[in-house]
Design a protein around this motif. Sequence first.
Motif, short mmCIF file in Angstrom:
data_model
loop_
_atom_site.label_atom_id
_atom_site.label_comp_id
_atom_site.label_asym_id
_atom_site.label_seq_id
_atom_site.Cartn_x
_atom_site.Cartn_y
_atom_site.Cartn_z
N HIS A 93 0.84 -1.20 0.00
CA HIS A 93 0.00 0.00 0.00
C HIS A 93 0.88 1.26 0.00
O HIS A 93 0.64 2.20 -0.75
N GLN A 96 1.35 4.30 -2.89
CA GLN A 96 1.23 5.73 -2.61
C GLN A 96 2.51 6.48 -2.93
O GLN A 96 2.48 7.61 -3.44
N LYS A 150 3.09 9.61 -5.58
CA LYS A 150 3.68 10.89 -5.15
C LYS A 150 5.02 11.18 -5.83
O LYS A 150 5.60 12.24 -5.62
N ASP A 153 -6.56 1.82 3.63
CA ASP A 153 -7.10 2.99 2.95
C ASP A 153 -6.60 4.31 3.53
O ASP A 153 -7.02 5.38 3.09
N GLU A 154 -5.69 4.23 4.52
CA GLU A 154 -5.19 5.48 5.08
C GLU A 154 -4.27 6.19 4.09
O GLU A 154 -3.48 5.57 3.40
N GLU A 155 -4.42 7.49 4.04
CA GLU A 155 -3.59 8.32 3.15
C GLU A 155 -2.28 8.63 3.86
O GLU A 155 -2.28 9.09 5.00
N ILE A 156 -1.19 8.33 3.20
CA ILE A 156 0.13 8.65 3.73
C ILE A 156 0.50 10.04 3.21
O ILE A 156 0.48 10.28 2.00
N THR A 157 0.81 10.94 4.13
CA THR A 157 1.06 12.33 3.73
C THR A 157 2.45 12.55 3.16
O THR A 157 2.66 13.50 2.42
N ASP A 184 5.77 10.08 7.36
CA ASP A 184 4.54 9.41 7.80
C ASP A 184 4.63 7.90 7.53
O ASP A 184 4.34 7.08 8.40
#
Length: 160
Positions: free
Chosen positions: A30, A34, A38, A81-85, A89
């Motif tokens: 995951h 992400q 990015k 489903d958590e968004e990694i900033t 993080d």
Amino acid sequence: MKTEIINTKLAEKLNQALESEMYASHLYRHFATQMQFKGYFGTQSFFLHESNDELTHFQKLVDFLNDVGYQAIMPSVPECDEEITGLKDAFEVAFETEKDLLNLYVGIYKENDPIVQEIVLDFIEIQRKAVGEYGDLLARLSIIKDDPCGLLIFDQEMKQ
């Protein structure tokens, strides 16, 4: 017919470890997705490698459980489903995940079964090194802070 050579309680704890290893693999994949989105392609590669390592640990536990007379229980993996900033993080969450795995294996080791302790010692060493590695990476990221050039250099160094 298999002969069970460890107690059922320890087999259950090893199945919990199996689930944790599978979750860590899923979590790191995951993160890789992400990081790719990015533009952190080095870190993407790092987390893909970490994900594959966790699957190797998973399989080692499956093989061990089979050897001691138990069938591994295939865990279901919850959705990530958590968004990694950002990089920090992701590495903070990975650090905590590895620390949790270390504590899980230490708890299993304390059950004092020499057959189980033999394999769990390998996992304790793996987790100790992983916690140290993630701690070092977090220390570097705290020096870099939000410097875009520093983050890009860090990312390139993560390429596996």
